[in-house]
Design a protein around this motif. Structure first.
Motif, PDB file in Angstrom:
ATOM      1  N   GLY A  22       0.823  -1.253   0.033  1.00  0.00           N
ATOM      2  CA  GLY A  22      -0.044   0.150   0.054  1.00  0.00           C
ATOM      3  C   GLY A  22       0.774   1.299   0.024  1.00  0.00           C
ATOM      4  O   GLY A  22       1.910   1.191  -0.603  1.00  0.00           O
ATOM      5  N   GLU A  23       0.283   2.208   0.606  1.00  0.00           N
ATOM      6  CA  GLU A  23       0.906   3.755   0.533  1.00  0.00           C
ATOM      7  C   GLU A  23       2.277   3.664   1.467  1.00  0.00           C
ATOM      8  O   GLU A  23       3.225   4.575   1.106  1.00  0.00           O
ATOM      9  CB  GLU A  23      -0.066   4.672   1.274  1.00  0.00           C
ATOM     10  N   HIS A  25       6.016   2.727   2.928  1.00  0.00           N
ATOM     11  CA  HIS A  25       6.928   1.679   2.480  1.00  0.00           C
ATOM     12  C   HIS A  25       8.261   2.129   3.367  1.00  0.00           C
ATOM     13  O   HIS A  25       8.278   3.304   3.905  1.00  0.00           O
ATOM     14  CB  HIS A  25       7.390   2.157   0.997  1.00  0.00           C
ATOM     15  N   PRO A  31       7.912  -2.701   0.591  1.00  0.00           N
ATOM     16  CA  PRO A  31       6.642  -2.212   1.146  1.00  0.00           C
ATOM     17  C   PRO A  31       6.639  -2.939   2.785  1.00  0.00           C
ATOM     18  O   PRO A  31       7.085  -3.989   2.885  1.00  0.00           O
ATOM     19  CB  PRO A  31       5.760  -2.991   0.536  1.00  0.00           C
ATOM     20  N   ASN A  57      -1.835  -4.966  -6.702  1.00  0.00           N
ATOM     21  CA  ASN A  57      -2.204  -3.921  -5.972  1.00  0.00           C
ATOM     22  C   ASN A  57      -2.270  -2.442  -6.803  1.00  0.00           C
ATOM     23  O   ASN A  57      -1.602  -2.381  -7.743  1.00  0.00           O
ATOM     24  CB  ASN A  57      -1.076  -3.726  -4.748  1.00  0.00           C
ATOM     25  N   TYR A  59      -2.183   1.477  -7.354  1.00  0.00           N
ATOM     26  CA  TYR A  59      -1.313   2.430  -7.061  1.00  0.00           C
ATOM     27  C   TYR A  59      -1.757   3.918  -7.699  1.00  0.00           C
ATOM     28  O   TYR A  59      -2.287   3.611  -8.719  1.00  0.00           O
ATOM     29  CB  TYR A  59       0.264   2.523  -7.280  1.00  0.00           C
ATOM     30  N   THR A  60      -1.525   4.881  -6.953  1.00  0.00           N
ATOM     31  CA  THR A  60      -1.707   6.339  -7.733  1.00  0.00           C
ATOM     32  C   THR A  60      -0.466   6.839  -8.211  1.00  0.00           C
ATOM     33  O   THR A  60       0.693   6.326  -7.937  1.00  0.00           O
ATOM     34  CB  THR A  60      -2.380   7.330  -6.593  1.00  0.00           C
ATOM     35  N   GLU A  63       1.967   8.060  -5.657  1.00  0.00           N
ATOM     36  CA  GLU A  63       2.783   6.989  -4.964  1.00  0.00           C
ATOM     37  C   GLU A  63       3.901   6.566  -5.696  1.00  0.00           C
ATOM     38  O   GLU A  63       5.074   6.448  -5.259  1.00  0.00           O
ATOM     39  CB  GLU A  63       2.128   5.966  -4.447  1.00  0.00           C
ATOM     40  N   ILE A  64       3.817   6.225  -7.296  1.00  0.00           N
ATOM     41  CA  ILE A  64       4.544   5.926  -7.847  1.00  0.00           C
ATOM     42  C   ILE A  64       5.895   6.862  -8.027  1.00  0.00           C
ATOM     43  O   ILE A  64       7.099   6.628  -8.111  1.00  0.00           O
ATOM     44  CB  ILE A  64       4.093   5.378  -9.414  1.00  0.00           C
ATOM     45  N   TRP A  74      10.814   2.214  -9.696  1.00  0.00           N
ATOM     46  CA  TRP A  74       9.431   1.877 -10.002  1.00  0.00           C
ATOM     47  C   TRP A  74       9.145   2.471 -11.333  1.00  0.00           C
ATOM     48  O   TRP A  74       9.636   3.569 -11.607  1.00  0.00           O
ATOM     49  CB  TRP A  74       8.315   2.075  -9.128  1.00  0.00           C
TER      50      TRP A  74
END
Length: 482
Positions: A22-23, A25, A31, A57, A59-60, A63-64, A74
């Motif tokens: 998730g958000e 890390h 994560p 999962n 992701y926005t 976040e990326i 990433w």
């Protein structure tokens, strides 16, 4: 967020949990297990079992984009999110290329730079960690989605037209041209002696052979001439190492960085020529404000003729190639490059002696250097240079490159790199197809307001010097500013 996937397999319905990416890390990019993602398995009616897949999962982009460091990389490819951090050192093009796109959408550059997408997907599969959330656009929000879609549609059209299929005969004839020149360069002193006139003619033949070898190795390094990649790799070693005397690994590492981020400072090594030359609008001002004056930069457009043109090949490229082979211990490249010098000494020492053969090698490289310098620099130095702006693939390439007018001589003299825009947009396209796709590219640029630059060759040569003079003036203004 989590995405639940129903997977089919023999057995009863079971629940299996695994860490939710998730958000939150950790500092190392891995994560934290701050939740559970359920993977459901159900029994299929016919009893057959399909291989289970890991849950994906969501992701926005926010976040990326945090994962854009050398130690935390990433990538997004076709809406799938990949963590390439641990694998970067094994990337054939070098880890820096992956870092150049860390935290960004890499869909178009991935398609542009890789020949066998199905094979590469096998390497990507273990690196998959999730995908973009449904409400997220396929590219970052600063990009023109219609432009990206139009370019991808153009690529699909060109693939359907077989524009990425190489003509083996075309490249065989170019190799034959090089080998004939090499043989003639040996036969002429054998039959006519080693007088000055003969020596000059031999140097001329070898210079043409070296320049055309540069263009041929460039082709082989980008595209698949043979059906099996092993043969392409061996042919690239033969042309680059044995015929040119330069390292394949050095070229791959440097050249592919240039392709993925052309004219982006400091990601493109081709525009980082300090402290010898200051290029673009940013670097000269930076040096000037810091009062850096290693050389009299206000005259850089003049010493380009005395230093840049004659020494690019025999000094700059050769020293870089040797340095990387030694530091990285590329033993195969070292052996193949050694065969280049051994061949020259065996071939020409009976006429010129060992020392004379050594001088002949560097005379040829000295003569080849202005040829390669003009061809490689005329399409980039006069164009836009900037720091990272995270533009779409089409805009990135078109703003940083320009074309030279087509003619039979221009095509031959440049190895078809007069079609630099098409080459940068489609690096794996064989050069004999550039002229066929150029009108389509020009039309797409016109649709989206991108300037498609096409100029005469002599003007392009002059634009190199004019660009250097402009950068020198920026340095002077910043350096002498009170």
């Amino acid at each position: 967020m989590k995405l639940e996937e129903k997977l089919e397999c023999n057995g009863s319905v079971v629940g299996r949990s695994q860490p939710y990416l998730g958000e939150n890390h950790q500092a190392n990019g891995k994560p934290k297990a701050n939740g559970k993602a359920e993977v459901y398995v159900k029994q299929e009616a016919n009893g057959k079992c399909k291989e289970p897949r890991k849950s994906l999962n969501l992701y926005t982009w926010q976040e990326i984009q945090r994962h854009n460091q050398d130690s935390d990389q990433w990538l997004v490819i076709s809406r799938k999110v990949y963590n390439v951090t641990a694998w970067a050192d094994r990337h054939p093009g070098g880890r820096r290329i992956l870092n150049h796109y860390a935290g960004e959408d890499a869909t178009d550059v991935f398609r542009a730079m890789h020949l066998e997408h199905d094979v590469v997907q096998l390497y990507l599969k273990p690196l998959l960690i999730g995908e973009l959330a449904p409400e997220e656009p396929s590219q970052e929000r600063n990009k023109n989605s219609q432009l990206v879609e139009d370019f991808q549609e153009l690529r699909r059209t060109l693939e359907a037209m077989n524009m990425f299929d190489a003509n083996f005969g075309f490249f065989f004839l170019h190799l034959a041209q090089i080998l004939i020149l090499e043989v003639l360069a040996w036969l002429i002193p054998y039959h006519f002696g080693n007088g000055w006139t003969v020596t000059i003619f031999v140097a001329f033949l070898l210079t043409v052979s070296q320049a055309q070898s540069s263009f041929l190795q460039h082709d082989i390094g980008h595209l698949s001439i043979f059906k099996k990649s092993k043969w392409n790799h061996l042919m690239h070693k033969f042309v680059m190492c044995h015929l040119k005397g330069l390292s394949v690994n050095w070229w791959n590492n440097r050249h592919f960085q240039h392709h993925v981020k052309p004219n982006i400072y400091p990601k493109d090594p081709d525009i980082d020529m300090g402290p010898l030359f200051l290029l673009g609008d940013t670097q000269p001002v930076k040096y000037g404000k810091k009062k850096i004056k290693y050389i009299d930069y206000e005259k850089q457009h003049l010493y380009f003729y005395m230093v840049g043109l004659p020494l690019l090949m025999p000094v700059y490229f050769n020293l870089q190639s040797m340095q990387m082979m030694y530091l990285k211990k590329y033993w195969v490249d070292i052996a193949c490059v050694s065969s280049f010098y051994i061949r020259y000494f065996i071939t020409f020492s009976p006429f010129y002696g060992i020392f004379g053969s050594f001088l002949l090698i560097y005379l040829v490289k000295f003569l080849e250097s202005p040829w390669i310098a003009y061809v490689t620099q005329m399409s980039h130095i006069p164009m836009k240079m900037s720091k990272e702006e995270n533009r779409d693939w089409l805009s990135t390439q078109v703003l940083a490159t320009c074309n030279i007018e087509q003619s039979f001589f221009n095509d031959w003299f440049t190895g078809h790199l007069n079609f630099q825009i098409e080459h940068h947009l489609f690096p794996t396209m064989p050069r004999h197809n550039y002229h066929k796709v150029a009108p389509l590219v020009r039309s797409l640029c016109a649709k989206h307001g991108l300037k498609y630059v096409n100029k005469p060759m002599l003007r392009a040569f002059g634009d190199i010097v004019r660009a250097l003079k402009k950068s020198a003036a920026l340095w002077m203004d910043a350096y002498y500013e009170t």
